[in-house]
Structure formats: structure tokens, C-alpha cells
Motif scaffolding. Structure first.
Motif, PDB file in Angstrom:
ATOM      1  N   SER A 155       0.853  -1.234   0.024  1.00 37.91           N
ATOM      2  CA  SER A 155      -0.134   0.033  -0.173  1.00 37.91           C
ATOM      3  C   SER A 155       0.783   1.165  -0.140  1.00 37.91           C
ATOM      4  O   SER A 155       2.096   1.083   0.390  1.00 37.91           O
ATOM      5  CB  SER A 155      -1.041  -0.049   1.205  1.00 37.91           C
ATOM      6  OG  SER A 155      -1.721  -1.293   1.136  1.00 37.91           O
TER       7      SER A 155
ATOM      8  N   SER B 174      -0.870   6.091   4.249  1.00 38.05           N
ATOM      9  CA  SER B 174      -2.248   5.761   4.757  1.00 38.05           C
ATOM     10  C   SER B 174      -2.844   6.817   3.938  1.00 38.05           C
ATOM     11  O   SER B 174      -4.198   6.589   3.672  1.00 38.05           O
ATOM     12  CB  SER B 174      -2.356   5.726   6.165  1.00 38.05           C
ATOM     13  OG  SER B 174      -1.930   6.778   6.710  1.00 38.05           O
TER      14      SER B 174
ATOM     15  N   GLN C 146      -3.232   6.281   0.175  1.00 34.71           N
ATOM     16  CA  GLN C 146      -4.065   5.130   0.001  1.00 34.71           C
ATOM     17  C   GLN C 146      -5.614   5.523   0.201  1.00 34.71           C
ATOM     18  O   GLN C 146      -6.543   5.217  -0.566  1.00 34.71           O
ATOM     19  CB  GLN C 146      -3.532   3.920   0.989  1.00 34.71           C
ATOM     20  CG  GLN C 146      -4.417   2.684   0.482  1.00 34.71           C
ATOM     21  CD  GLN C 146      -3.889   1.855  -0.557  1.00 34.71           C
ATOM     22  OE1 GLN C 146      -2.786   2.398  -1.089  1.00 34.71           O
ATOM     23  NE2 GLN C 146      -4.554   0.912  -0.939  1.00 34.71           N
ATOM     24  N   GLY C 147      -5.770   5.999   1.449  1.00 35.93           N
ATOM     25  CA  GLY C 147      -7.247   6.489   1.890  1.00 35.93           C
ATOM     26  C   GLY C 147      -7.957   7.261   0.802  1.00 35.93           C
ATOM     27  O   GLY C 147      -9.081   7.117   0.525  1.00 35.93           O
TER      28      GLY C 147
ATOM     29  N   SER D  73      -4.561  11.515   9.991  1.00 42.18           N
ATOM     30  CA  SER D  73      -4.888   9.935   9.816  1.00 42.18           C
ATOM     31  C   SER D  73      -5.619   9.525  11.022  1.00 42.18           C
ATOM     32  O   SER D  73      -5.371   8.300  11.272  1.00 42.18           O
ATOM     33  CB  SER D  73      -3.549   9.489   9.566  1.00 42.18           C
ATOM     34  OG  SER D  73      -2.898   9.842   8.172  1.00 42.18           O
TER      35      SER D  73
ATOM     36  N   PHE E  34      -9.759   9.917   7.695  1.00 40.78           N
ATOM     37  CA  PHE E  34      -8.693   8.630   6.737  1.00 40.78           C
ATOM     38  C   PHE E  34      -8.047   7.908   8.189  1.00 40.78           C
ATOM     39  O   PHE E  34      -6.773   7.569   7.907  1.00 40.78           O
ATOM     40  CB  PHE E  34      -7.817   9.365   6.103  1.00 40.78           C
ATOM     41  CG  PHE E  34      -8.292  10.204   4.880  1.00 40.78           C
ATOM     42  CD1 PHE E  34      -8.606   9.421   3.802  1.00 40.78           C
ATOM     43  CD2 PHE E  34      -8.517  11.359   4.809  1.00 40.78           C
ATOM     44  CE1 PHE E  34      -9.282   9.911   2.845  1.00 40.78           C
ATOM     45  CE2 PHE E  34      -9.169  12.235   3.753  1.00 40.78           C
ATOM     46  CZ  PHE E  34      -9.411  11.327   2.624  1.00 40.78           C
TER      47      PHE E  34
ATOM     48  N   GLN F 200      -8.660   3.159   6.737  1.00 35.75           N
ATOM     49  CA  GLN F 200      -7.147   2.459   6.201  1.00 35.75           C
ATOM     50  C   GLN F 200      -7.464   0.730   6.028  1.00 35.75           C
ATOM     51  O   GLN F 200      -6.887   0.374   4.970  1.00 35.75           O
ATOM     52  CB  GLN F 200      -6.112   2.646   7.329  1.00 35.75           C
ATOM     53  CG  GLN F 200      -5.792   4.187   7.473  1.00 35.75           C
ATOM     54  CD  GLN F 200      -4.849   4.344   8.266  1.00 35.75           C
ATOM     55  OE1 GLN F 200      -4.096   3.580   9.143  1.00 35.75           O
ATOM     56  NE2 GLN F 200      -4.765   5.621   8.931  1.00 35.75           N
TER      57      GLN F 200
ATOM     58  N   SER G 252      -9.530   0.275   2.796  1.00 33.71           N
ATOM     59  CA  SER G 252      -8.814   0.397   1.606  1.00 33.71           C
ATOM     60  C   SER G 252      -7.470  -0.834   1.524  1.00 33.71           C
ATOM     61  O   SER G 252      -6.893  -0.717   0.705  1.00 33.71           O
ATOM     62  CB  SER G 252      -7.995   1.664   1.711  1.00 33.71           C
ATOM     63  OG  SER G 252      -7.062   1.997   2.719  1.00 33.71           O
ATOM     64  N   THR G 253      -7.570  -1.542   2.413  1.00 37.77           N
ATOM     65  CA  THR G 253      -6.620  -2.701   2.356  1.00 37.77           C
ATOM     66  C   THR G 253      -7.379  -4.015   2.450  1.00 37.77           C
ATOM     67  O   THR G 253      -7.620  -4.696   1.324  1.00 37.77           O
ATOM     68  CB  THR G 253      -5.485  -2.428   3.483  1.00 37.77           C
ATOM     69  OG1 THR G 253      -5.990  -2.502   4.558  1.00 37.77           O
ATOM     70  CG2 THR G 253      -4.509  -1.503   3.162  1.00 37.77           C
TER      71      THR G 253
END
Length: 638
Positions: free
Chosen positions: A40, A43, A46-47, A173, A177, A182, A185-186
Motif C-alpha cells: 500500500s 495511509s 491510499q485512503g 490520519s 482517513f 485504512q 482500503s486494504t
């Protein structure tokens, strides 16, 4: 589905915009698969990629009102909102270095504040469309609390101005997010896509056929098959309501035809489908977030969750059995059951589930376990003509993976607002202190008030979001009593889940009642009776965590605890339904319920006392049943 499940009320006739959703949805799924394989991004990036594409798709697929789903195309204002949602999130990516370095020192610009405000408003409206109003109301209340905390007595705080609060929510974060998005998104996206591929292989019908073959010929076999099938499907489903409608469209008419009353058929399906959210290995995807919150690896959590899940389904299964005995409902004839030979030809459909569970248990990360399982399921889909996909079918599959994930993406991001506010303002400890003060420090009352808070907070929220909300707002009250962390989080997780079948807002029961043509409230009350284990077991594993394999959890102790708990569930289920060996009177129901509670509690002396009560009532039942004569005896034992 569209009536009872908000996430199913999407546009089906997009016109030219269908190509946009096809490309964007497919690109999002490919991005998720790529980052799962490659690793990834940071964070926040990616988010933002994940959320931006997700919100854009929400505005293209979900209209302002559900009644507009049948209109062709996408209105200009929704297209504009889709572009704005994409821009507001991708603004973070374009300005990432400045936002995390310069802005922290020199402050955020007016443009940063405007984009943050727009991003929050666009997220809330998208969540309302795809998830529903309850979580949006909670999020707005959290934002208002952050803004006007200085005017709130007892649980107030110094308060924030809007630019500070908005930029904290959107560029950190720890809020939008934060951990929920997180994880979404993974891990979560991959497992949802895994579920989509399993549906493509017709595994749902396979589960139904397996369950019907195993249980269909016994007393009340259709209801038992519904419970078993819904539990299996729930392992790969992320929604109690969607599971209820998906499997209920097959099982509820079958139960009604067998003789079960409509409200009971609806309740059986709703309680089993809701229980699917607590069934390992996927547990409605909330287990991934639980792993982050508790620091306990995911592969350990799914093992810890096995015994409570088994007890839950044992309670539902036994409840359907006693109701069938009470109504004199027999099983199906042998020729009506699926043929073993035909089932054996589809045994390969179990392989993806075997792989995902096996990989997790031997220590692979959830990412790699999901990737291998997705690959296996994809290959299996080519074994049969009815599941083999063309290139266009594969692209549609990628788009479907994105569409199924949209409610989770929106819910996780909005739950992040709530969790971020709770963390930033210190609201969690204040709520915990309020619960403890209200309970005057009494541990049982603290559990009770925490349960009520979880059920209320969980009303109308999807699995993942209700866990995030309850874990941040209700869990701290129990943590103050030095309860094991996993026990506390499982406690709030369970009671957030059962909100779907707890009146007055019991969406899964409403969905089942809609299919059965039953009274929704009556279905909800009956579902609570069947799912009574979910209201009892959490109290037990908080007080005595051996059921979660904590403390003195050796093989002998755990085995005895499980056996006595199963006997306890039989006793409690008989009390709730009003039938055991034969019909039970009100005094026997009281003793069966009390004896069941004592049996469920994993402490030798208490369990022996419960066993004695259970044995006495059982003996009285057999004596009275024998006195009723051969004809009556045959009727009650058939």
C-alpha cells in the motif's frame, strides 16, 4: 432488496454513464488488487485514492432519493457532485507533501479549508444515499459537539473553530482517513471482492443445498437448513440485511410451505443472517478493525470468536427445533432433498474458503490470504459453463467488486469522523465515566448500560460502522474494570450486531418480514427469542473470559465450559419457545431459563447447580409425557 437495504437502491439504467462506472469501478478494484500485491501507499494517499473513487461512484450510482433509481441516466448535478468528490479527495494527493509538512507549521490555506469543508459535506451526503440517515445524524452530532463543546455541561470541552475542526477531520490520519478507512482500503475491500467472486460461482445455492441435505429430513428441517445456510453465507457477507434478503428469498417460502408461521420464518432467517456477521473467518469485516484497535492479530481473533459464534447458532438452531416440535412440523421426504452425487460434483466450491481459513491460521497476512482465495475462486469459476466469464464478464465482475464496497467505504469514512471527534475531544472517557456514575460503580449495571448504548448506537448502522462507533464510545466504560481487551471489544461488537434484530429498529427482521408477508414487529420479537444467546453470552465472556480462550483456558476447562454452555442454550431455548419434551408451563419455563443461565456460566459449582435444575425439569417433562398416553407421546416425539 432496495426497500429494506439502502445499499441496494442504486440506478440500474445509467445510459452512457454506465461506461464511466464500468471503467472507474474496474480501475478501483484493479488498484486494490495491485496495492495488495505490491504494497500500500502511505495511509493518507491510499485512503484518498480509495475514498475519492468510492464517493464518485456513489454519486453516479445512487440518486438523491431512492424513488429515482429507475430514471435513465445521471442528472447533471449528481455528475457535478461526483467530480467534486473526486477532486476534494485527490486534492490531498496533489498537495500531500505540503499538507503534512508546511501546513502543520504555517497553517492551512483558505483553499485547504474550503476543500476540507466540501469534502466533509460530500462524504456525509454520499453516506446518506448509500448507507442511510442514522450514521449521518451521529456524525453531525459529533461535529456539533466538536464545535460547541464549551456550551455542553458535564461532558463538554474547550471547543474548536470550524477551520481547525474541518482540517483536522480531513487532512489527518486519525479521523476520516483513520483506522476504519485504512482497513477498508486494504483488507476489507479484498474480502468483499472475494465474496463477489464466490457469488459468481453460485456458492450461495451450494450452501443452501448442503444445509438442506444435512438437516432437511429431520424435524423442522427446512428451518434448520435456513439457519445453517445463512450462517455459511454470512461468513462471506458484509450485511445482515443483504444476507437476509439473499438467502431468505429461497428459505422463507420453503419454511412457510413446511408449516412454519410467516413471522417465525422471517425471524429464523433474520437471526441466522445476523449471526453470520459474528461467524469467523470474515465476521462482517469488522474483525480487521478489531485487530487494529486491540493489537491482537486477525488470525487469533477468528479463533477466539469461534465458541461464542457456535453457541449463538446452537441457540437459533435449537429454537427452530423446539418450535417445529411444538407445531408438529416434520422434515422433508428423502426424494425432496438434494442428491449427494450432485453435491459431490460441486465440492470444489469449498476450496476458496478452505484456502482463506488455512492461510490465516498458519500465519499469512489477511491480504495474502484474500489474494490467494480470490485467485482460486476466479479459476474455479471457469470449471462450469454457467459460471465461466467472458472478458466483458470479468470487467463487470471488477465493477461489481467496487459497487459492493461502496457502503463500507462511505460508512468507514463517516465512522472516522465520529471516532476522530471522540479521540480529539476526549469524549470516550467522559461517556465511560457517565456510564459508570449512572451505574454507581456496579459492574453488572455498567455492562447493562453499555449494552443499551451499543444497541441504540447500532440501530441502522452497517456492521463495520457500528463496531467503530461502539468501540470508541461505549467500550471504555468496561475497560475501566480491568476486563480483557478482547472481551470488551467482542461485547460491544455483539450488541452492535444484534441491533439489526432488536425492535423497534430491526432492519434484518423487517426485510425477512417483507418476504414472508409477516408483521415486522412480531418478526423482530421472535428473532430476539431465537437469538437470545447473543444477549447472554457476552455477559458471560466478560465475566469469565474462558469462552474467549482467555485466562485458565486449557483443553479440559474449555471442553467442560462448552458442553455446559450448549446444555444451557438448550434449556434457555426451550424456555423461550415454550416447548421441551412437551409443552412447558410457566413455572417450568422460569426454571428452564434460570437453569440455562447457570449452565452457561463457566464455573463448576454454578454449572452443577444449573445441571441439577435442568435435570429435574427434564425428568418432570418425561414423566408427564409418559402419562399422556401412547398417542400423545407419539405425536410429541415425531
Amino acid at each position: 432488496m432496495a426497500k429494506y437495504d439502502k445499499e441496494s437502491a442504486f440506478r440500474t439504467n445509467l445510459g452512457p454513464w454506465g461506461w464511466v462506472t464500468l471503467i472507474l469501478g474496474g480501475a478501483l478494484t484493479i488498484f486494490q488488487l495491485y496495492t495488495a500485491f505490491r504494497g500500500s501507499y502511505v495511509s493518507l494517499v491510499q485512503g484518498a485514492l480509495h475514498l475519492g473513487a468510492g464517493l464518485c461512484l456513489v454519486y453516479l450510482l445512487y440518486p438523491f432519493k431512492s424513488s429515482l433509481t429507475k430514471k435513465r441516466g445521471v442528472p447533471w448535478y449528481d455528475a457535478l457532485l461526483a467530480i467534486a468528490a473526486l477532486f476534494s479527495n485527490y486534492y490531498i494527493i496533489y498537495n500531500y507533501e505540503r499538507l503534512i509538512n508546511e501546513a502543520i507549521i504555517f497553517g492551512f490555506t483558505y483553499m485547504d479549508q474550503i476543500v476540507a469543508t466540501a469534502g466533509i459535506l460530500l462524504l456525509l451526503e454520499a453516506t446518506r444515499r448509500v448507507v442511510g440517515l442514522p450514521i449521518v445524524i451521529i456524525a453531525i452530532a459529533a461535529l456539533l459537539y466538536g464545535l460547541f463543546g464549551q456550551f455542553i455541561p458535564v461532558i463538554g470541552h474547550a471547543g474548536y473553530d470550524w477551520p481547525t475542526l474541518a482540517t483536522e477531520m480531513f487532512y489527518s490520519s486519525s479521523s476520516i482517513f483513520g483506522i476504519p478507512i485504512q482497513i477498508s482500503s486494504t483488507y476489507i475491500y479484498l474480502f468483499l471482492f472475494f465474496g463477489v467472486i464466490l457469488v459468481k460461482t453460485n456458492i450461495g445455492q451450494f450452501f443452501n443445498d448442503i444445509a438442506l441435505r444435512l438437516t432437511g429430513r429431520y424435524t423442522g428441517g427446512t428451518a434448520k437448513a435456513a439457519v445453517a445456510a445463512s450462517g455459511l453465507q454470512g461468513m462471506v457477507s458484509g450485511s445482515s440485511v443483504a444476507n437476509t434478503v439473499g438467502s431468505g428469498s429461497f428459505t422463507i417460502p420453503m419454511m412457510k410451505n413446511a408449516g412454519f408461521k410467516p413471522h417465525f420464518a422471517a425471524a429464523s432467517e433474520a437471526s441466522a443472517s445476523t449471526g453470520g456477521q459474528i461467524m469467523p473467518p470474515i465476521m462482517g469485516a469488522a474483525a480487521f478493525i478489531m485487530a487494529s484497535y486491540t493489537g491482537i492479530p486477525y488470525n487469533e481473533i477468528i479463533v477466539i470468536a469461534i465458541i461464542p459464534a457456535v453457541l449463538y447458532f446452537a441457540g437459533v438452531f435449537l429454537g427452530t427445533h423446539f418450535e417445529a416440535r411444538k407445531q408438529g412440523i416434520m422434515g422433508l421426504k428423502k426424494e425432496e432433498l438434494p442428491k449427494t452425487k450432485n453435491l459431490a460434483k460441486r465440492i470444489d466450491l469449498f476450496l476458496p474458503l478452505v484456502i482463506i481459513i488455512g492461510f490465516l491460521l498458519v500465519g499469512y497476512t489477511p491480504t495474502y490470504a484474500a489474494l490467494f482465495a480470490i485467485g482460486t475462486a476466479f479459476v474455479i469459476s471457469f470449471f462450469r459453463n454457467d459460471t465461466r466469464m467472458s472478458l466483458r464478464g470479468i470487467i463487470k465482475l471488477l465493477e461489481e467488486g467496487a459497487r459492493v464496497a461502496l457502503p463500507v467505504i462511505a460508512a468507514c469514512a463517516t465512522a472516522g469522523i465520529i471516532a476522530g471527534t471522540v479521540t480529539t475531544t476526549g469524549l470516550g472517557p467522559k461517556i465511560a465515566g457517565g456510564i459508570i456514575d449512572l451505574a454507581q460503580g456496579q459492574f453488572f449495571l455498567v455492562m447493562f448500560f453499555t449494552m443499551i448504548a451499543c444497541i441504540i448506537l447500532g440501530m441502522g448502522l452497517p456492521t463495520t460502522a457500528n463496531y467503530v462507533v461502539t468501540a470508541t464510545m461505549a467500550a471504555p466504560a468496561l475497560l475501566a474494570f480491568d476486563v480483557p481487551v478482547i472481551a470488551v471489544h467482542m461485547f460491544v461488537f455483539y450488541f452492535g450486531i444484534v441491533a439489526d434484530i432488536t425492535p423497534p429498529v430491526c432492519l434484518a427482521a423487517y426485510a425477512g418480514a417483507g418476504i414472508a408477508g409477516a408483521n415486522p414487529m412480531k418478526a423482530g420479537v421472535t428473532a430476539v427469542k431465537l437469538a437470545i444467546a447473543a444477549f447472554i453470552i457476552p455477559y458471560v465472556f466478560v465475566s469469565q473470559p474462558i469462552l474467549l480462550l482467555q485466562g485458565d483456558a486449557n483443553f479440559v476447562n474449555v471442553s467442560i465450559a462448552v458442553v455446559t454452555a450448549l446444555l444451557g442454550m438448550a434449556s434457555i431455548s426451550a424456555a423461550m419457545i415454550g416447548y421441551f419434551v412437551s409443552k412447558v408451563n410457566w413455572l417450568e419455563r422460569i426454571f428452564l431459563f434460570a437453569g440455562g443461565l447457570l449452565l452457561v456460566y463457566p464455573e463448576y459449582v454454578i454449572s452443577l447447580a444449573g445441571l441439577a435444575v435442568f435435570a429435574v425439569v427434564t425428568a418432570l417433562q418425561f414423566i408427564r409425557n409418559n402419562k399422556s398416553g401412547p398417542g400423545q407421546q407419539e405425536a410429541t416425539t415425531s
